[in-house]
Design a protein around this motif. Structure first.
Motif, PDB file in Angstrom:
ATOM      1  N   GLN A  10       2.693   9.154   7.129  1.00  0.00           N
ATOM      2  CA  GLN A  10       3.119  10.502   6.646  1.00  0.00           C
ATOM      3  C   GLN A  10       1.675  10.332   5.862  1.00  0.00           C
ATOM      4  O   GLN A  10       1.049  11.100   4.634  1.00  0.00           O
ATOM      5  CB  GLN A  10       3.913  10.195   5.858  1.00  0.00           C
ATOM      6  CG  GLN A  10       4.958  10.542   7.049  1.00  0.00           C
ATOM      7  CD  GLN A  10       6.072  10.729   6.308  1.00  0.00           C
ATOM      8  OE1 GLN A  10       6.556  10.334   5.832  1.00  0.00           O
ATOM      9  NE2 GLN A  10       7.828  11.424   7.942  1.00  0.00           N
ATOM     10  N   GLN A  11       1.592   8.936   4.510  1.00  0.00           N
ATOM     11  CA  GLN A  11       0.474   8.396   3.443  1.00  0.00           C
ATOM     12  C   GLN A  11      -0.708   8.408   3.802  1.00  0.00           C
ATOM     13  O   GLN A  11      -1.668   8.574   3.305  1.00  0.00           O
ATOM     14  CB  GLN A  11       1.454   7.556   2.451  1.00  0.00           C
ATOM     15  CG  GLN A  11       2.742   8.131   1.982  1.00  0.00           C
ATOM     16  CD  GLN A  11       3.065   6.825   1.128  1.00  0.00           C
ATOM     17  OE1 GLN A  11       2.302   5.787   0.923  1.00  0.00           O
ATOM     18  NE2 GLN A  11       4.296   7.354   0.756  1.00  0.00           N
ATOM     19  N   VAL A  15      -1.636   6.061   4.861  1.00  0.00           N
ATOM     20  CA  VAL A  15      -2.810   3.716   4.274  1.00  0.00           C
ATOM     21  C   VAL A  15      -3.223   3.139   5.139  1.00  0.00           C
ATOM     22  O   VAL A  15      -2.893   3.709   6.326  1.00  0.00           O
ATOM     23  CB  VAL A  15      -1.914   3.843   3.214  1.00  0.00           C
ATOM     24  CG1 VAL A  15      -1.444   4.633   2.407  1.00  0.00           C
ATOM     25  CG2 VAL A  15      -0.053   3.415   4.252  1.00  0.00           C
ATOM     26  N   ARG A  52       1.103  -1.199  -0.104  1.00  0.00           N
ATOM     27  CA  ARG A  52      -0.146  -0.083  -0.526  1.00  0.00           C
ATOM     28  C   ARG A  52       1.205   1.581   0.011  1.00  0.00           C
ATOM     29  O   ARG A  52       0.322   2.341   0.005  1.00  0.00           O
ATOM     30  CB  ARG A  52      -0.720   0.057   1.220  1.00  0.00           C
ATOM     31  CG  ARG A  52      -2.265  -1.114   1.404  1.00  0.00           C
ATOM     32  CD  ARG A  52      -3.259  -0.978   1.961  1.00  0.00           C
ATOM     33  NE  ARG A  52      -2.300  -0.776   3.393  1.00  0.00           N
ATOM     34  CZ  ARG A  52      -2.574  -1.955   4.569  1.00  0.00           C
ATOM     35  NH1 ARG A  52      -2.749  -2.397   4.003  1.00  0.00           N
ATOM     36  NH2 ARG A  52      -2.258  -1.859   5.871  1.00  0.00           N
ATOM     37  N   CYS A  53       1.849   1.100   0.763  1.00  0.00           N
ATOM     38  CA  CYS A  53       2.974   2.242   0.789  1.00  0.00           C
ATOM     39  C   CYS A  53       3.697   2.865  -0.328  1.00  0.00           C
ATOM     40  O   CYS A  53       4.228   3.682  -1.374  1.00  0.00           O
ATOM     41  CB  CYS A  53       3.732   1.747   1.909  1.00  0.00           C
ATOM     42  SG  CYS A  53       3.488   2.495   3.779  1.00  0.00           S
ATOM     43  N   THR A  56      11.512   8.456  -1.531  1.00  0.00           N
ATOM     44  CA  THR A  56      10.370   7.850  -0.443  1.00  0.00           C
ATOM     45  C   THR A  56      10.564   6.358  -0.973  1.00  0.00           C
ATOM     46  O   THR A  56      10.375   5.475   0.039  1.00  0.00           O
ATOM     47  CB  THR A  56       8.791   8.137  -0.592  1.00  0.00           C
ATOM     48  OG1 THR A  56       9.337   9.248   0.060  1.00  0.00           O
ATOM     49  CG2 THR A  56       8.021   6.702   0.223  1.00  0.00           C
ATOM     50  N   LYS A  57      10.504   6.041  -2.374  1.00  0.00           N
ATOM     51  CA  LYS A  57      10.283   4.715  -3.191  1.00  0.00           C
ATOM     52  C   LYS A  57      11.754   4.187  -2.290  1.00  0.00           C
ATOM     53  O   LYS A  57      11.637   2.821  -1.777  1.00  0.00           O
ATOM     54  CB  LYS A  57      10.295   5.116  -4.370  1.00  0.00           C
ATOM     55  CG  LYS A  57       8.508   5.771  -4.946  1.00  0.00           C
ATOM     56  CD  LYS A  57       8.700   5.407  -6.193  1.00  0.00           C
ATOM     57  CE  LYS A  57       7.474   5.987  -6.521  1.00  0.00           C
ATOM     58  NZ  LYS A  57       7.347   5.951  -8.304  1.00  0.00           N
ATOM     59  N   THR A 101       1.369   4.361  -3.436  1.00  0.00           N
ATOM     60  CA  THR A 101       0.918   5.673  -2.898  1.00  0.00           C
ATOM     61  C   THR A 101       2.723   6.324  -3.551  1.00  0.00           C
ATOM     62  O   THR A 101       2.249   7.786  -2.684  1.00  0.00           O
ATOM     63  CB  THR A 101       0.495   5.939  -1.848  1.00  0.00           C
ATOM     64  OG1 THR A 101       1.230   5.575  -0.590  1.00  0.00           O
ATOM     65  CG2 THR A 101      -1.280   5.117  -1.650  1.00  0.00           C
ATOM     66  N   ALA A 102       3.812   6.072  -3.435  1.00  0.00           N
ATOM     67  CA  ALA A 102       3.838   7.113  -3.403  1.00  0.00           C
ATOM     68  C   ALA A 102       4.691   7.458  -4.358  1.00  0.00           C
ATOM     69  O   ALA A 102       4.697   6.804  -5.508  1.00  0.00           O
ATOM     70  CB  ALA A 102       5.573   5.972  -2.730  1.00  0.00           C
ATOM     71  N   SER A 103       4.567   8.717  -3.913  1.00  0.00           N
ATOM     72  CA  SER A 103       5.336   9.480  -5.478  1.00  0.00           C
ATOM     73  C   SER A 103       6.281  10.159  -5.691  1.00  0.00           C
ATOM     74  O   SER A 103       7.462  10.304  -6.588  1.00  0.00           O
ATOM     75  CB  SER A 103       4.484  10.294  -6.263  1.00  0.00           C
ATOM     76  OG  SER A 103       4.546  11.168  -4.329  1.00  0.00           O
ATOM     77  N   HIS A 104       7.471  10.193  -4.416  1.00  0.00           N
ATOM     78  CA  HIS A 104       8.657  10.876  -4.038  1.00  0.00           C
ATOM     79  C   HIS A 104       9.987   9.583  -4.475  1.00  0.00           C
ATOM     80  O   HIS A 104       9.504   8.881  -3.772  1.00  0.00           O
ATOM     81  CB  HIS A 104       9.109  11.520  -3.016  1.00  0.00           C
ATOM     82  CG  HIS A 104       9.814  12.679  -3.240  1.00  0.00           C
ATOM     83  ND1 HIS A 104      11.174  11.711  -2.554  1.00  0.00           N
ATOM     84  CD2 HIS A 104      10.432  13.900  -2.687  1.00  0.00           C
ATOM     85  CE1 HIS A 104      12.133  13.243  -2.915  1.00  0.00           C
ATOM     86  NE2 HIS A 104      10.916  14.529  -2.835  1.00  0.00           N
ATOM     87  N   VAL A 125       6.468   5.781   7.320  1.00  0.00           N
ATOM     88  CA  VAL A 125       5.768   6.423   5.769  1.00  0.00           C
ATOM     89  C   VAL A 125       4.172   5.972   5.730  1.00  0.00           C
ATOM     90  O   VAL A 125       3.971   6.613   5.648  1.00  0.00           O
ATOM     91  CB  VAL A 125       6.274   5.894   5.423  1.00  0.00           C
ATOM     92  CG1 VAL A 125       6.146   5.984   3.512  1.00  0.00           C
ATOM     93  CG2 VAL A 125       7.886   5.860   4.621  1.00  0.00           C
TER      94      VAL A 125
END
Length: 240
Positions: free
Chosen positions: A237-238, A240, A149-150, A159-160, A153-156, A234
């Motif tokens: 922050q997101q 989820v 799930r993280c 973060t990935k 939704t991670a875009s940076h 994470v």
């Protein structure tokens, strides 16, 4: 009573006293002027000749320094060596036996020796891992589901990269579950942490994480504890 001396002119000479007018005046002797002799030199006059210097005065240079200076002036450098120095016979024979650079290596050198193990150039296949024990599969499924799930939704990019490192650390945890190398108190805390993540109660999971670090041997859990903490941070922050 003796008769007084006679003062008559006809008396004896030693009885006569001279008259004041007859006494000759006494002459004072003339002072003699000292004439300087030719050999005597007046004080303070040095003349043309230098005073004689005593032998062995305190400021004379030592004879050793004078002799050393004479040796330095007489030094002549040795003649330069223009011919090569001959080598001993052993070294000459060794140099003659050496092959010139770039010479082909004999084929016998490249051939492997008989009986020596040969290294295969084929890539080794990774060892297949066994299944996670049934009592820990729910724990692994809960953590893997949260990681997916993280990632979705991670875009940076940063973060990935963090989540990719979390995946590697979860694999280290799963290896310990397969080997059954973790003590019972740590396993109990891990199950409680996974249940908190399933309920999205990440703050409770972080509290359990802190208690595990304080009460456990860190060398047993250091390979995966950082990944669990980053995963819950994470997810917080997101949302989820």
């Amino acid at each position: 009573m003796a008769a007084p001396y006679s003062q008559t002119p006809g008396g004896p000479a030693y009885y006569q006293q001279p008259q004041p007018s007859q006494q000759a005046p006494m002459q004072q002797p003339m002072p003699q002027q000292q004439v300087p002799s030719q050999t005597q030199k007046p004080a303070g006059h040095s003349g043309d000749s230098k005073p004689d210097r005593p032998q062995g005065a305190w400021n004379d240079p030592p004879a050793v320094i004078r002799a050393r200076k004479d040796k330095q002036e007489a030094y002549t450098p040795p003649a330069p060596i223009t011919s090569p120095i001959p080598l001993p016979p052993e070294e000459q024979a060794a140099m003659m036996n050496q092959e010139p650079p770039g010479a082909p290596i004999p084929a016998a050198v490249n051939q492997p020796q008989a009986g020596a193990p040969q290294q295969s150039s084929a890539p080794t296949t990774p060892k297949e891992k066994g299944p996670i024990p049934a009592e820990h599969q729910e724990l692994a499924q809960s953590l893997d589901s949260l990681l997916q799930r993280c990632l979705s939704t991670a875009s940076h990019p940063q973060t990935k990269r963090k989540l990719e490192d979390v995946g590697r650390r979860l694999e280290a945890l799963y290896d310990k579950l397969r080997d059954n190398s973790l003590p019972a108190p740590i396993l109990t805390s891990l199950h409680q942490l996974s249940q908190a993540c399933s309920q999205q109660n990440y703050q409770a999971g972080l509290n359990i994480h802190t208690q595990m670090i304080q009460a456990s041997n860190f060398s047993q859990i250091s390979s995966f504890m950082t990944g669990l903490k980053v995963l819950m941070q994470v997810a917080t922050q997101q949302g989820v």
